[in-house]
Design a protein around this motif. Structure first.
Motif, mmCIF file in Angstrom:
data_model
loop_
_atom_site.group_PDB
_atom_site.id
_atom_site.type_symbol
_atom_site.label_atom_id
_atom_site.label_comp_id
_atom_site.label_asym_id
_atom_site.label_seq_id
_atom_site.Cartn_x
_atom_site.Cartn_y
_atom_site.Cartn_z
ATOM 1 N N ASP A 11 1.255 -1.357 -0.684
ATOM 2 C CA ASP A 11 -0.528 0.076 -0.003
ATOM 3 C C ASP A 11 0.880 1.247 0.013
ATOM 4 O OD1 ASP A 11 -1.792 2.003 0.401
ATOM 5 O OD2 ASP A 11 -2.587 1.367 2.891
ATOM 6 N N HIS A 15 -0.348 8.874 3.594
ATOM 7 C CA HIS A 15 -1.225 9.506 4.348
ATOM 8 C C HIS A 15 -0.841 9.995 5.794
ATOM 9 C CE1 HIS A 15 0.674 6.398 7.068
ATOM 10 N NE2 HIS A 15 0.092 6.864 8.336
ATOM 11 N N THR A 18 -0.627 9.895 12.710
ATOM 12 C CA THR A 18 -1.942 11.023 13.809
ATOM 13 C C THR A 18 -0.647 10.946 15.062
ATOM 14 O OG1 THR A 18 -1.395 8.405 13.917
ATOM 15 C CG2 THR A 18 -3.423 8.749 12.894
ATOM 16 N N ASP A 21 1.495 8.212 16.002
ATOM 17 C CA ASP A 21 2.688 8.187 15.165
ATOM 18 C C ASP A 21 3.884 9.041 15.538
ATOM 19 O OD1 ASP A 21 0.664 5.455 14.035
ATOM 20 O OD2 ASP A 21 0.931 7.363 12.212
ATOM 21 N N TYR A 56 3.154 -9.424 14.600
ATOM 22 C CA TYR A 56 4.206 -9.185 13.430
ATOM 23 C C TYR A 56 2.326 -9.107 12.532
ATOM 24 C CZ TYR A 56 6.667 -7.345 9.934
ATOM 25 O OH TYR A 56 7.998 -6.149 9.113
ATOM 26 N N LEU A 59 -0.294 -5.913 14.740
ATOM 27 C CA LEU A 59 0.093 -4.470 14.659
ATOM 28 C C LEU A 59 0.368 -4.019 13.899
ATOM 29 C CD1 LEU A 59 2.177 -5.368 17.426
ATOM 30 C CD2 LEU A 59 -0.026 -4.459 18.316
ATOM 31 N N THR A 60 0.123 -2.379 14.025
ATOM 32 C CA THR A 60 0.431 -1.538 12.819
ATOM 33 C C THR A 60 1.280 -1.258 12.973
ATOM 34 O OG1 THR A 60 -0.139 0.183 14.372
ATOM 35 C CG2 THR A 60 -1.930 -0.122 13.195
ATOM 36 N N TYR A 61 2.205 -0.832 12.170
ATOM 37 C CA TYR A 61 3.754 -0.063 11.765
ATOM 38 C C TYR A 61 4.414 0.839 13.398
ATOM 39 C CZ TYR A 61 7.964 2.394 10.025
ATOM 40 O OH TYR A 61 9.195 2.351 9.750
ATOM 41 N N TYR A 62 3.663 1.834 13.478
ATOM 42 C CA TYR A 62 3.787 2.040 15.272
ATOM 43 C C TYR A 62 4.108 1.448 16.381
ATOM 44 C CZ TYR A 62 5.782 5.931 12.513
ATOM 45 O OH TYR A 62 6.416 7.084 11.436
ATOM 46 N N GLU A 63 2.595 0.678 16.336
ATOM 47 C CA GLU A 63 2.433 -0.425 17.315
ATOM 48 C C GLU A 63 3.410 -1.541 17.756
ATOM 49 O OE1 GLU A 63 -2.231 -0.557 17.687
ATOM 50 O OE2 GLU A 63 -1.595 -2.278 16.087
ATOM 51 N N LYS A 64 4.005 -1.727 16.484
ATOM 52 C CA LYS A 64 5.578 -2.456 16.371
ATOM 53 C C LYS A 64 6.948 -1.711 16.721
ATOM 54 C CE LYS A 64 4.150 -5.021 12.061
ATOM 55 N NZ LYS A 64 4.013 -4.994 10.914
#
Length: 100
Positions: A11, A15, A18, A21, A56, A59-64
């Motif tokens: 993707d 964006h 947030t 983020d 993995y 989770l979202t990118y920033y949650e990781k």
């Protein structure tokens, strides 16, 4: 690919970051800055790659990133699990009571 396996299309949609983020990104910059060097970007990568497949992919990118920060700051003795639990409980109590 993802770990040498086909992972489907990437993707590429832009964006706006947030507040979450931006805060996680700021923490990484502070913790990996050469003047502090709590941990390295390589350690961050190791930590992210050690997530379970469920984490993995769930989770979202920033949650990781945030999970990795938690793991690495505990590993490095910056904070203990007990200290972190106390602080999280305090923040939850304040949020539940409407305190800032």
């Amino acid at each position: 690919d993802l770990g040498g396996q086909p992972a489907g299309p990437v993707d590429r949609a832009e964006h706006e970051p947030t507040l979450f983020d931006l805060r996680v990104d700021a923490m990484i910059r502070l913790l990996t800055h050469p003047s502090r060097a709590v941990f390295t970007v390589d350690a961050m990568r190791r930590s992210i790659e050690s997530h379970t497949p469920e984490e993995y992919f769930g989770l979202t990118y920033y949650e990781k990133w945030l999970h990795a920060i938690r793991r690495l700051t505990i590993e490095q003795g910056v904070i203990s699990e007990a200290e972190l639990a106390r602080k999280l409980n305090e923040l939850r109590r304040r949020a539940d009571s409407g305190q800032p």
